[in-house]
Design a protein around this motif. Structure first.
Motif, short mmCIF file in Angstrom:
data_model
loop_
_atom_site.label_atom_id
_atom_site.label_comp_id
_atom_site.label_asym_id
_atom_site.label_seq_id
_atom_site.Cartn_x
_atom_site.Cartn_y
_atom_site.Cartn_z
N ILE B 53 0.89 -1.07 -0.02
CA ILE B 53 0.18 0.12 0.06
C ILE B 53 0.83 1.24 0.07
N SER B 54 0.51 2.21 -0.81
CA SER B 54 1.20 3.51 -0.68
C SER B 54 1.42 4.09 0.51
N TYR B 55 2.38 4.51 0.93
CA TYR B 55 2.75 5.37 2.30
C TYR B 55 1.70 6.18 2.71
N GLY B 56 1.34 7.11 1.60
CA GLY B 56 0.41 8.09 2.01
C GLY B 56 -1.03 7.46 2.33
N SER B 57 -1.68 6.44 1.43
CA SER B 57 -2.72 5.73 1.84
C SER B 57 -2.64 4.91 3.11
N PHE B 58 -1.79 4.05 3.36
CA PHE B 58 -1.27 3.54 4.60
C PHE B 58 -1.62 4.27 5.85
N ILE B 59 -1.18 5.50 5.93
CA ILE B 59 -1.33 6.24 7.03
C ILE B 59 -2.85 6.82 7.25
N VAL B 129 -4.59 11.73 -1.36
CA VAL B 129 -4.34 10.28 -1.78
C VAL B 129 -5.40 9.46 -2.08
N PRO B 130 -5.28 8.31 -2.99
CA PRO B 130 -6.17 7.61 -3.23
C PRO B 130 -6.74 6.66 -2.38
N LEU B 131 -7.85 6.53 -2.14
CA LEU B 131 -8.66 5.68 -0.97
C LEU B 131 -9.25 4.55 -1.56
N PHE B 180 0.65 7.54 19.11
CA PHE B 180 1.65 7.67 17.98
C PHE B 180 2.48 6.27 17.97
N LEU B 181 2.50 5.69 19.22
CA LEU B 181 3.44 4.46 19.04
C LEU B 181 2.20 3.10 18.75
N GLY B 182 1.28 3.34 18.49
CA GLY B 182 0.32 2.30 18.17
C GLY B 182 0.18 2.12 16.83
N GLY B 183 1.09 2.35 15.97
CA GLY B 183 1.12 2.14 14.50
C GLY B 183 0.32 3.09 13.55
N SER B 184 0.18 4.22 14.21
CA SER B 184 -0.47 5.29 13.11
C SER B 184 0.26 5.72 11.91
N PHE B 185 1.58 5.38 12.03
CA PHE B 185 2.57 5.94 10.85
C PHE B 185 3.38 4.73 10.34
N TYR B 186 3.40 3.74 10.76
CA TYR B 186 4.13 2.48 10.54
C TYR B 186 3.30 1.19 10.73
N SER B 187 3.72 0.08 10.28
CA SER B 187 3.21 -1.20 10.60
C SER B 187 4.11 -1.78 11.66
N ARG B 212 -7.45 -0.45 9.99
CA ARG B 212 -6.58 -0.58 8.77
C ARG B 212 -7.02 -1.42 7.90
N TRP B 213 -7.56 -2.50 8.81
CA TRP B 213 -7.84 -3.84 7.91
C TRP B 213 -9.33 -3.63 7.16
N SER B 214 -10.27 -2.66 7.50
CA SER B 214 -11.32 -2.31 6.94
C SER B 214 -11.12 -1.39 5.87
N PHE B 215 -9.93 -0.88 5.68
CA PHE B 215 -9.54 -0.24 4.33
C PHE B 215 -8.77 -1.18 3.55
N TYR B 216 -7.89 -1.73 3.79
CA TYR B 216 -6.98 -2.43 2.84
C TYR B 216 -6.90 -3.99 3.20
N GLY B 217 -7.87 -4.73 4.04
CA GLY B 217 -7.65 -5.79 4.22
C GLY B 217 -6.42 -6.47 4.88
N GLN B 218 -5.67 -5.79 5.30
CA GLN B 218 -4.13 -6.06 5.89
C GLN B 218 -4.23 -5.50 7.52
N ALA B 219 -3.84 -6.43 8.27
CA ALA B 219 -3.95 -6.04 9.68
C ALA B 219 -2.52 -6.61 10.49
N ASP B 220 -2.05 -5.83 11.50
CA ASP B 220 -1.07 -6.22 12.50
C ASP B 220 -1.52 -7.51 13.40
#
Lengths: 305, 253
Positions: B53-59, B129-131, B180-187, B212-220
């Motif tokens: 996922i592009s970083y812009g969309s990921f965050i 960003v594209p959503l 901030f430490l909960g994965g807002s900006f990273y996986s 994030r899963w509800s957006f892209y189907g991927q989750a930690d």
């Protein structure tokens, strides 16, 4: 007649162990004005706060209109209106919005004609759309009354309603309180101004150190505990105090002779005193009588207990 | 249930939002746009993709959660603290309404504001960003549950606080760092193994992951675990609110 407010063996002890109220028993009759007097920290506001649901009670029972304030709090509280001691208003709200908020909070449907009339009665019609922060202290106090009456309560608590209000406005408020009573609202007021209680109340309760020390009909109280004074202005000041008057509790004040007696006693000794004055050749120019005020009674009671 | 009383509190609180529109809505939207500029453009040019996922969309989900969490707490805590501070709380406490109705009014309004804010930030993100939203129903569900849960948490803070400092201390010192430490900006998967394990203690990780899963189907972490975590926080807050109203803690004594 069923009491509108019934308090039985009420106690309140705060977390630090301070006993704010002890064994309070009180019955308020429908349609009366009851004044609760007491010095600062006596427990007046705590008592009102418990009845209204703002503070939890420690033990005892309180019911309003026959409804227990804990088990049937909805029915009990819907009968109560409260004007608190502090001028606590939401500064950014308008008068109209804040009275509507109060009515809505009690689950009552909108009733603009009633609220308009209420504001008119409280001389707030021209301030309806003003923000509360633009109002004077006296106007804010009237808004607080309007808020308390917005849901049409049967029992209204006025916790020091005229504190910080000028004399003219105080008299206006007394008139409004009387009109409220005439409309069927029972009123319980606390006040520091004894003349306020003397002017308005039907019955008076005195609370001190968390205990109710007296509840009486105002006139009975003043009769029971009141003393009367007769001041006799003499034609000439007494040079020698006659022996025959020694048994009387007389005080000399210049050329004035003051006799204090119990107004409740059948034989108050006045006619006997006059006979002895004539007999001693003492001539009286004028006389005045004075009853002890409620304030004097209150101060005496609080000092004793 | 006195729905008129609930509606009265709800509308009163919502009216405050419109009076403070800049503080309530515009400010978080502008802040989020700045995040997109700084993180999406500046850092995004170096980290091109995470999990495809592009970083812009990921965050985007993390940024929405960041604002929704902080605004839910802020709105609800202020909503109940302010009448305590000014003394107007007497009116709510002496009204013939249950604590459930009081909570519904205050928390309902705070959650509504947060939900609207989340939707606005999502719309703002769409400009940058594209959503893609693979599970729209679950996205709405996560947004709604998070708004309600953290508004309830904010309501608790507002009751607990006895000064403006206390009102700010938990959001500033605990919630914001956790977010901030909960994965807002990273996986979380990008962290060293030890930090991955430590991150699992942070409840916000589960919220952001599920969202994030509800957006892209991927989750930690698994979606069911994310939902369970929200449920645990929600139930804990509800039980604490019940205890507060039963005992009168910071309200009736």
């Amino acid at each position: 007649m069923q009491s509108i407010l019934s308090i039985t063996d009420l106690n309140k002890t705060f977390a630090g162990g301070f006993k704010a109220l002890q064994d309070i028993n009180l019955e308020i009759h429908p349609g009366e004005i009851f004044a609760l007097l007491g010095p600062n920290g006596a427990g007046k506001t705590t008592l009102i706060n418990i009845i209204c649901g703002i503070t939890n009670l420690t033990s005892g029972s309180v019911s309003v209109g026959g409804h227990h304030i804990v088990n049937e709090y909805r029915q009990a509280r819907s009968l109560i209106g409260l004007v608190p001691q502090e001028l606590t208003t939401d500064a950014f709200e308008t008068v109209w919005d804040t009275v509507n908020f109060s009515r809505g909070l009690f689950g009552k449907p909108n009733n603009p004609p009633y609220l308009k009339e209420l504001l008119q009665d409280l001389s707030l019609s021209d301030k309806t759309h003003n923000k509360l922060m633009t109002l004077s202290g006296g106007m804010k106090r009237r808004v607080m009354i309007a808020k308390a009456l917005a849901h049409e309560p049967r029992l209204l608590f006025l916790d020091e309603p005229t504190a910080g209000v000028d004399v003219e406005l105080r008299k206006g408020m007394w008139e409004q309180v009387r009109e409220l009573r005439e409309s069927g609202v029972t009123i319980v007021l606390t006040t520091h101004y004894i003349d306020e209680a003397e002017e308005m109340a039907d019955r008076i309760g005195i609370i001190n150190h968390g205990k109710i020390i007296l509840i009486e009909n105002k006139f009975d109280l003043m009769k029971k505990l009141g003393t009367k004074h007769v001041a006799l202005d003499l034609k000439e000041p007494l040079v020698n105090f006659p022996e025959s008057l020694a048994t009387y509790n007389l005080k000399m004040n210049g050329s004035q002779l003051i006799y204090t007696y119990d107004s409740q006693k059948e034989d108050n000794g006045i006619s006997e005193l006059f006979e002895k004055l004539i007999h001693a050749g003492i001539q009286v120019k004028d006389l005045h009588t004075k009853e002890s005020s409620l304030e004097e009674i209150f101060v005496e009671l609080v000092r004793k207990r | 249930m006195k729905m008129r009383a609930v509606k009265t509190i709800y509308l009163f609180e919502m009216a405050r939002t419109w009076r403070t529109i800049w503080q309530s809505v515009a400010s978080p939207v502008i802040s989020t746009s700045l995040y997109f500029v700084v993180f999406g453009s500046a850092i995004g040019s170096r980290i091109t993709e995470i999990d495809g996922i592009s970083y812009g969309s990921f965050i985007v989900p993390g940024l929405i959660m960041l604002s929704v969490l902080t605004q839910s707490i802020s709105n609800a805590s202020f909503g109940i603290y302010f009448p305590k501070f000014t003394g107007t709380i007497y009116e709510v406490l002496s009204a013939p309404i249950s604590y459930v109705e009081i909570v519904l009014g205050y928390v309902g309004a705070a959650a509504s504001k947060s939900f609207i804010l989340g939707v606005l930030i999502l719309a703002t993100a769409g400009l940058f960003v594209p959503l893609e939203i693979q599970h729209p129903f679950m996205m709405v569900m996560f947004l709604l549950l998070t708004s309600v849960t953290f508004s309830l948490f904010g309501f608790l803070i507002g009751i607990w606080a006895d000064g403006f400092e206390k009102l700010q201390i938990i959001p500033l010192l605990i919630v914001t760092p956790l977010t901030f430490l909960g994965g807002s900006f990273y996986s979380i998967k990008m962290l060293p193994p030890l930090w991955q394990k430590i991150s699992m203690v942070n409840p916000v990780v589960y919220l952001i992951s599920g969202f994030r899963w509800s957006f892209y189907g991927q989750a930690d972490v698994g979606v069911d675990i994310s939902l369970a975590m929200i449920a645990v926080i929600l139930i804990t807050c509800m039980l604490t609110v019940r205890w507060i109203f039963n005992t009168g803690y910071q309200l009736k004594n």
